[in-house]
Design an enzyme around this catalytic site. Structure first.
Site, PDB file in Angstrom:
ATOM      1  N   HIS A 352     -54.712 -83.884 -83.722  1.00 40.62           N
ATOM      2  CA  HIS A 352     -56.213 -84.241 -83.516  1.00 40.62           C
ATOM      3  C   HIS A 352     -56.377 -83.471 -82.189  1.00 40.62           C
ATOM      4  O   HIS A 352     -55.724 -83.645 -81.025  1.00 40.62           O
ATOM      5  CB  HIS A 352     -56.440 -85.669 -83.233  1.00 40.62           C
ATOM      6  CG  HIS A 352     -56.359 -86.185 -84.703  1.00 40.62           C
ATOM      7  ND1 HIS A 352     -56.148 -87.869 -84.683  1.00 40.62           N
ATOM      8  CD2 HIS A 352     -56.877 -86.112 -85.814  1.00 40.62           C
ATOM      9  CE1 HIS A 352     -56.176 -88.007 -85.860  1.00 40.62           C
ATOM     10  NE2 HIS A 352     -56.850 -86.981 -86.563  1.00 40.62           N
ATOM     11  N   GLU A 355     -56.943 -84.632 -78.366  1.00 40.75           N
ATOM     12  CA  GLU A 355     -56.085 -85.645 -77.817  1.00 40.75           C
ATOM     13  C   GLU A 355     -55.004 -84.831 -77.084  1.00 40.75           C
ATOM     14  O   GLU A 355     -53.781 -84.654 -77.250  1.00 40.75           O
ATOM     15  CB  GLU A 355     -55.431 -86.551 -78.892  1.00 40.75           C
ATOM     16  CG  GLU A 355     -56.263 -87.455 -79.446  1.00 40.75           C
ATOM     17  CD  GLU A 355     -55.986 -87.729 -80.848  1.00 40.75           C
ATOM     18  OE1 GLU A 355     -54.954 -87.841 -81.176  1.00 40.75           O
ATOM     19  OE2 GLU A 355     -56.982 -88.553 -81.657  1.00 40.75           O
ATOM     20  N   ARG A 410     -62.050 -82.912 -83.012  1.00 37.36           N
ATOM     21  CA  ARG A 410     -60.906 -83.576 -83.621  1.00 37.36           C
ATOM     22  C   ARG A 410     -60.279 -83.062 -84.847  1.00 37.36           C
ATOM     23  O   ARG A 410     -59.094 -82.995 -84.770  1.00 37.36           O
ATOM     24  CB  ARG A 410     -61.279 -84.893 -84.090  1.00 37.36           C
ATOM     25  CG  ARG A 410     -60.415 -85.879 -84.744  1.00 37.36           C
ATOM     26  CD  ARG A 410     -61.287 -87.340 -85.436  1.00 37.36           C
ATOM     27  NE  ARG A 410     -60.404 -87.699 -86.352  1.00 37.36           N
ATOM     28  CZ  ARG A 410     -59.702 -88.885 -86.152  1.00 37.36           C
ATOM     29  NH1 ARG A 410     -59.416 -89.231 -85.008  1.00 37.36           N
ATOM     30  NH2 ARG A 410     -59.169 -89.402 -87.131  1.00 37.36           N
ATOM     31  N   ASN A 427     -55.117 -85.646 -90.051  1.00 38.96           N
ATOM     32  CA  ASN A 427     -54.353 -86.921 -90.172  1.00 38.96           C
ATOM     33  C   ASN A 427     -55.086 -87.697 -91.368  1.00 38.96           C
ATOM     34  O   ASN A 427     -54.785 -89.126 -91.358  1.00 38.96           O
ATOM     35  CB  ASN A 427     -54.096 -87.774 -88.855  1.00 38.96           C
ATOM     36  CG  ASN A 427     -52.809 -88.476 -88.962  1.00 38.96           C
ATOM     37  OD1 ASN A 427     -51.905 -88.133 -89.506  1.00 38.96           O
ATOM     38  ND2 ASN A 427     -52.984 -89.794 -87.980  1.00 38.96           N
ATOM     39  N   ARG A 428     -55.567 -87.311 -92.119  1.00 37.49           N
ATOM     40  CA  ARG A 428     -56.171 -87.901 -93.613  1.00 37.49           C
ATOM     41  C   ARG A 428     -55.935 -87.208 -94.780  1.00 37.49           C
ATOM     42  O   ARG A 428     -56.312 -87.402 -95.833  1.00 37.49           O
ATOM     43  CB  ARG A 428     -57.672 -88.220 -93.578  1.00 37.49           C
ATOM     44  CG  ARG A 428     -58.232 -89.163 -92.396  1.00 37.49           C
ATOM     45  CD  ARG A 428     -57.523 -90.554 -92.298  1.00 37.49           C
ATOM     46  NE  ARG A 428     -57.970 -91.433 -91.496  1.00 37.49           N
ATOM     47  CZ  ARG A 428     -57.569 -91.439 -90.157  1.00 37.49           C
ATOM     48  NH1 ARG A 428     -56.539 -90.795 -90.059  1.00 37.49           N
ATOM     49  NH2 ARG A 428     -58.136 -92.316 -89.381  1.00 37.49           N
ATOM     50  N   HIS A 479     -50.262 -89.168 -80.652  1.00 27.98           N
ATOM     51  CA  HIS A 479     -51.794 -89.056 -80.525  1.00 27.98           C
ATOM     52  C   HIS A 479     -52.175 -89.775 -79.256  1.00 27.98           C
ATOM     53  O   HIS A 479     -51.384 -90.189 -78.528  1.00 27.98           O
ATOM     54  CB  HIS A 479     -52.518 -89.734 -81.879  1.00 27.98           C
ATOM     55  CG  HIS A 479     -52.275 -89.039 -82.961  1.00 27.98           C
ATOM     56  ND1 HIS A 479     -53.248 -88.650 -83.422  1.00 27.98           N
ATOM     57  CD2 HIS A 479     -51.123 -89.099 -83.784  1.00 27.98           C
ATOM     58  CE1 HIS A 479     -52.888 -88.384 -84.983  1.00 27.98           C
ATOM     59  NE2 HIS A 479     -51.541 -88.291 -85.045  1.00 27.98           N
ATOM     60  N   SER A 480     -53.464 -89.929 -79.126  1.00 32.75           N
ATOM     61  CA  SER A 480     -53.886 -90.564 -77.946  1.00 32.75           C
ATOM     62  C   SER A 480     -55.522 -91.007 -78.512  1.00 32.75           C
ATOM     63  O   SER A 480     -56.001 -90.524 -79.317  1.00 32.75           O
ATOM     64  CB  SER A 480     -54.009 -89.786 -76.532  1.00 32.75           C
ATOM     65  OG  SER A 480     -55.397 -88.902 -76.757  1.00 32.75           O
ATOM     66  N   TYR A 481     -56.080 -92.279 -77.626  1.00 35.25           N
ATOM     67  CA  TYR A 481     -55.504 -92.958 -76.736  1.00 35.25           C
ATOM     68  C   TYR A 481     -55.442 -94.210 -77.247  1.00 35.25           C
ATOM     69  O   TYR A 481     -55.865 -94.693 -78.512  1.00 35.25           O
ATOM     70  CB  TYR A 481     -56.248 -92.786 -75.652  1.00 35.25           C
ATOM     71  CG  TYR A 481     -57.867 -93.343 -75.843  1.00 35.25           C
ATOM     72  CD1 TYR A 481     -58.064 -94.681 -75.391  1.00 35.25           C
ATOM     73  CD2 TYR A 481     -58.612 -92.282 -76.327  1.00 35.25           C
ATOM     74  CE1 TYR A 481     -59.584 -95.303 -75.770  1.00 35.25           C
ATOM     75  CE2 TYR A 481     -60.129 -92.652 -76.485  1.00 35.25           C
ATOM     76  CZ  TYR A 481     -60.446 -94.029 -76.258  1.00 35.25           C
ATOM     77  OH  TYR A 481     -61.750 -94.492 -76.456  1.00 35.25           O
ATOM     78  N   TYR A 532     -56.217-101.122 -88.261  1.00 35.57           N
ATOM     79  CA  TYR A 532     -57.255-100.796 -89.085  1.00 35.57           C
ATOM     80  C   TYR A 532     -56.632 -99.861 -90.228  1.00 35.57           C
ATOM     81  O   TYR A 532     -55.803 -99.065 -89.838  1.00 35.57           O
ATOM     82  CB  TYR A 532     -58.598-100.171 -88.699  1.00 35.57           C
ATOM     83  CG  TYR A 532     -59.103-100.912 -87.818  1.00 35.57           C
ATOM     84  CD1 TYR A 532     -59.565-102.325 -87.728  1.00 35.57           C
ATOM     85  CD2 TYR A 532     -59.242-100.241 -86.272  1.00 35.57           C
ATOM     86  CE1 TYR A 532     -60.182-102.820 -86.644  1.00 35.57           C
ATOM     87  CE2 TYR A 532     -59.780-100.966 -85.215  1.00 35.57           C
ATOM     88  CZ  TYR A 532     -60.318-102.296 -85.387  1.00 35.57           C
ATOM     89  OH  TYR A 532     -60.675-103.069 -84.410  1.00 35.57           O
ATOM     90  N   GLU A 554     -49.779 -93.890 -79.924  1.00 37.67           N
ATOM     91  CA  GLU A 554     -51.099 -93.606 -79.234  1.00 37.67           C
ATOM     92  C   GLU A 554     -50.841 -93.708 -77.750  1.00 37.67           C
ATOM     93  O   GLU A 554     -50.712 -94.912 -77.316  1.00 37.67           O
ATOM     94  CB  GLU A 554     -52.253 -94.539 -79.753  1.00 37.67           C
ATOM     95  CG  GLU A 554     -52.581 -94.342 -80.978  1.00 37.67           C
ATOM     96  CD  GLU A 554     -53.454 -93.242 -81.541  1.00 37.67           C
ATOM     97  OE1 GLU A 554     -54.052 -92.682 -80.663  1.00 37.67           O
ATOM     98  OE2 GLU A 554     -53.835 -92.990 -82.730  1.00 37.67           O
TER      99      GLU A 554
HETATM  100 ZN   LIG Z   1     -55.272 -88.807 -83.289  1.00 40.32          ZN
END
Ligand SMILES: [Zn+2]
Length: 763
Positions: A352, A355, A410, A427-428, A479-481, A532, A554
């Site tokens: 992403h 990030e 992103r 990331n999908r 990743h973050s955050y 989620y 994260e």
């Molecule tokens: Zn991410």
């Protein structure tokens, strides 16, 4: 055939208020089918009947219902007129649902577009725009006809009668094609007129003046839907009911306040943070490398520097090429010497784009590994046992875009065909449970999953890099955050990963390691169940498809600065993450790569002369594949030599065998071994044959008789000898004479031998 309003390209047509005309009836607007988005064209202008409005609306509602599970993010960015309009669309959706009567006035929208976010917008030809106006009319005409037909079919009224075969109403294929061409032409013309081409070009930083980031407590899905109408930029990896952060434009804060939702302001003005960051970045060359963030080119150069400075342990690898042609690269670090049998760990950052700390942290790990090798014994031992691959920037195009144009971008930078919206959420886009909950099929969404699994060169490149290295045992996608260590699965809230115990345990251990450095608390747990659901994420593919233990980190912070994390956080974030990475490496380097469960079948004991069945679950882990033919049961009776026998796989992962039979009072000992296709061996119990499973042989009817124990007192002694001698030579039915120890019906030398050879037993 059923006639439908044109819906093949629901997000193609974007009409900004600049081209709409004054209207007598400001409330009579309708939405493009399937998007719930209001078109600021007036029905009266194009001669549409109100019933077309109803159809369009119902379809929009239906689609919203269908997508209830794929909760939606919208594209970040004030430059995107479509996104702004969608925001209004969602708001209307909510207003209608709750009957709070709040409308959206045309006047409120215009100033936002007129704010002049974009610079250097090219002049647009009035002629072309007039032509576009005609095209809009033509397109609307087609839609109107289709809509009217649909209404007629639904209500049974009108001139078009329903036909079972539908052949009466089928359009010739050429008509469909013409319509498609017309749609595309309109889109291109509109894009030109509206300056969308300019908006999508990289022509200057997008600003977020006065935008706040708020933390909202969402009680229901309606609350979430409402917030997605108020904000087109959730600052969250995943969406769901609960506590979520959103960037909210200043003119939507009143809506949030009026909603009654509980919220707190995390960041007053995002643009202030971005401006401060930008100013600081201008002088980043004056500071040490990890004292500020670095561009993709600078990261790439630094990888070269490390490889040049530490050539005996570090090499650079080509991973692939991004959609805009940038190289995706990896640094490989391992101790000197033969590395052929070493397990590998893969760390990825920057999937992403916004990030940034995920990239600096990936580089910090690389930096510390090469510098600490030979200086720090822990690092040296680890690198002598494992190979570390680090891909610091998986999404170089998106990362570059965050530096030049849109700090909060992103996705990657795919120019989605047939859409004015850029980017796929990498990331999908991974090919395990792709397309499920927590991803979107809409190009404008910030969690747009792409046209197909691995449709993006960036994800495909990391996949192929992984497939080419069968020694990769563990993976962390950084990743973050939010400060989280998340284990599989991401795609489901209910399914439990086969190795959940191990994965969650390691996640908690890593969180503990992180905490031990700077006392930053990280939550650890399975991603989908704890937070989620998100499907098509990298770690799910690594674990689900390749059996590689995989987690999502994260990193800092918890929302004070969010994605605009101050540069002073780079080093401490790197330091604490390194602690987790060291621990993970050590956990993976020597762990057995076959996980056993069992035994099942033999029970607490076995009767004399019975071969007890036994089975084990055996499963390769840490990226390995089990060699089924190597699962072996080793058993012995009463301290004899172990005899091995191959176990049979009776169902996937379940291996069965039989134990040797024993005499009453004896003990059967056993353990199991297996190997992976790469030659890792493992036994169960892990320290077998020091510790083994045991199975006593017992008579189900009573205590075991000791051979030679003629009087049954548990000891073979002179009393038993006397019994045999006193009855010597007598005959009788088997079992009748106490001295007939072998049960042959006579007391003789054979019975005497049994007593003598067991003399003293049981004593
Ligand atoms: Zn991410």
């Amino acid at each position: 055939m059923r006639f439908e309003p044109p819906r093949q390209h629901p997000d193609r047509v974007v009409v900004a208020p600049e081209v709409s005309q004054p209207t007598r009836d400001p409330d009579q607007r309708f939405r493009v089918v399937g998007t719930g988005r209001p078109l600021p064209l007036r029905l009266g202008q194009i001669g549409l009947q109100p019933r077309a409005h109803i159809v369009g609306d119902r379809r929009a509602e239906q689609r919203l219902t269908e997508q209830r599970d794929a909760l939606r993010l919208r594209r970040v960015g004030g430059e995107d007129t479509g996104a702004q309009q969608r925001g209004e669309g969602h708001r209307r959706q909510r207003a209608g649902g709750r009957s709070d009567g709040s409308g959206v006035s045309h006047d409120r929208i215009v100033p936002r577009y007129a704010r002049g976010h974009k610079r250097g917008r090219p002049d647009r030809s009035p002629l072309a725009c007039r032509a576009a106006g005609h095209l809009i009319c033509a397109w609307m005409q087609i839609w109107r006809e289709s809509a009217q037909k649909t209404v007629a079919l639904r209500t049974g009224r009108g001139t078009v009668k329903h036909s079972r075969t539908g052949s009466d109403h089928e359009e010739p294929p050429v008509m469909n094609r013409l319509r498609s061409v017309l749609h595309l032409t309109i889109v291109l013309a509109l894009a030109h007129c509206l300056g969308l081409g300019a908006a999508l070009a990289e022509d200057g930083p997008v600003r977020f003046d006065g935008h706040s980031v708020v933390r909202v407590h969402l009680q229901t899905e309606d609350d979430l839907r409402f917030m997605l109408g108020v904000s087109d930029d959730p600052w969250a990896e995943r969406l769901g009911v609960g506590v979520l952060d959103f960037r909210v434009a200043p003119d939507r804060m009143d809506d949030l306040r009026a909603s009654g939702l509980e919220f707190e302001v995390l960041i007053e003005d995002v643009q202030t943070l971005i401006d401060d960051e930008r100013e600081r970045l201008n002088t980043r060359h004056l500071r040490a490398w990890f004292d500020d963030y670095r561009t993709n080119a600078e990261v790439s150069d630094y990888v070269d520097t490390l490889v040049n400075d530490f050539p005996h342990i570090a090499t650079r690898h080509h991973v692939g090429t991004s959609i805009q042609g940038r190289e995706i690269y990896a640094i490989r670090i391992t101790g000197s010497g033969d590395d052929s049998g070493r397990r590998a760990l893969l760390y990825t950052g920057g999937q992403h784009a916004r990030e940034w700390v995920s990239i600096s942290t990936s580089m910090y790990i690389a930096d510390r590994f090469v510098r600490d090798y030979g200086a720090d014994s822990r690092t040296t031992d680890l690198l002598d046992a494992t190979i570390v691959y680090i891909i610091p920037v998986v999404n170089p195009d998106g990362y570059e875009f965050t530096w030049t144009t849109q700090r909060l971008w992103r996705k990657n930078r795919r120019n989605n065909p047939g859409s004015s919206f850029f980017g796929v959420d990498l990331n999908r886009n991974w090919g395990y449970e792709w397309g499920g909950q927590g991803s979107s099929g809409a190009t404008w969404s910030d969690i747009y999953r792409g046209a197909a699994p691995f449709s993006e060169p960036e994800t495909a490149a990391v996949r192929d890099f992984t497939l080419a290295r069968d020694n990769i045992a563990a993976h962390v996608d950084i990743h973050s955050y939010s400060q989280l260590v998340l284990s599989p699965w991401g795609y489901t809230q209910t399914d439990v990963a086969p190795d959940a115990c191990h994965l969650d345990g390691l996640a908690q251990e890593m969180a503990d390691e992180i905490f031990s450095v700077h006392q930053k608390p990280y939550f650890a747990g399975p991603a989908g169940a704890s937070l989620y659901v998100a499907s098509g994420i990298g770690p799910d593919w690594f674990y689900g498809e390749r059996n590689i233990y995989a987690w999502t980190f994260e990193l800092r912070d918890t929302g004070q600065f969010g994605f605009i994390l101050p540069a002073t956080e780079i080093l401490p974030t790197g330091e604490e993450t390194l602690a987790a990475v060291l621990h993970l490496g050590e956990s993976v380097a020597y762990a057995d790569r076959v996980r056993f469960e069992g035994p099942d079948g033999p029970g607490e004991s076995v009767a004399p002369s019975v071969n007890a069945p036994v089975s084990f679950d055996a499963r390769a882990i840490l990226g390995a594949t089990l060699d089924d033919s190597t699962v072996t049961l080793h058993a012995r009776v009463d301290g004899g030599a172990y005899v091995g026998a191959t176990m049979l796989e009776t169902s996937p992962g379940v291996f069965a065998g039989t134990l040797p039979a024993g005499a009453c009072g004896q003990v059967i000992e056993y353990f199991v071994t297996a190997a992976t296709t790469m030659g890792d061996t493992a036994s169960f119990p892990a320290d077998a044959p020091v510790n083994v499973f045991t199975l006593p042989v017992l008579d189900p009817d009573g205590p075991c008789l000791i051979p030679g124990d003629a009087n049954g007192d548990g000891v073979v002694d002179f009393a038993d000898l006397n019994i045999v001698l006193n009855q010597f030579g007598l005959t009788g039915a088997p079992g009748e004479l106490q001295g007939d120890l072998n049960g042959d019906g006579a007391v003789g030398f054979a019975d005497l031998n049994i007593v003598l050879s067991n003399f003293g037993a049981g004593g």
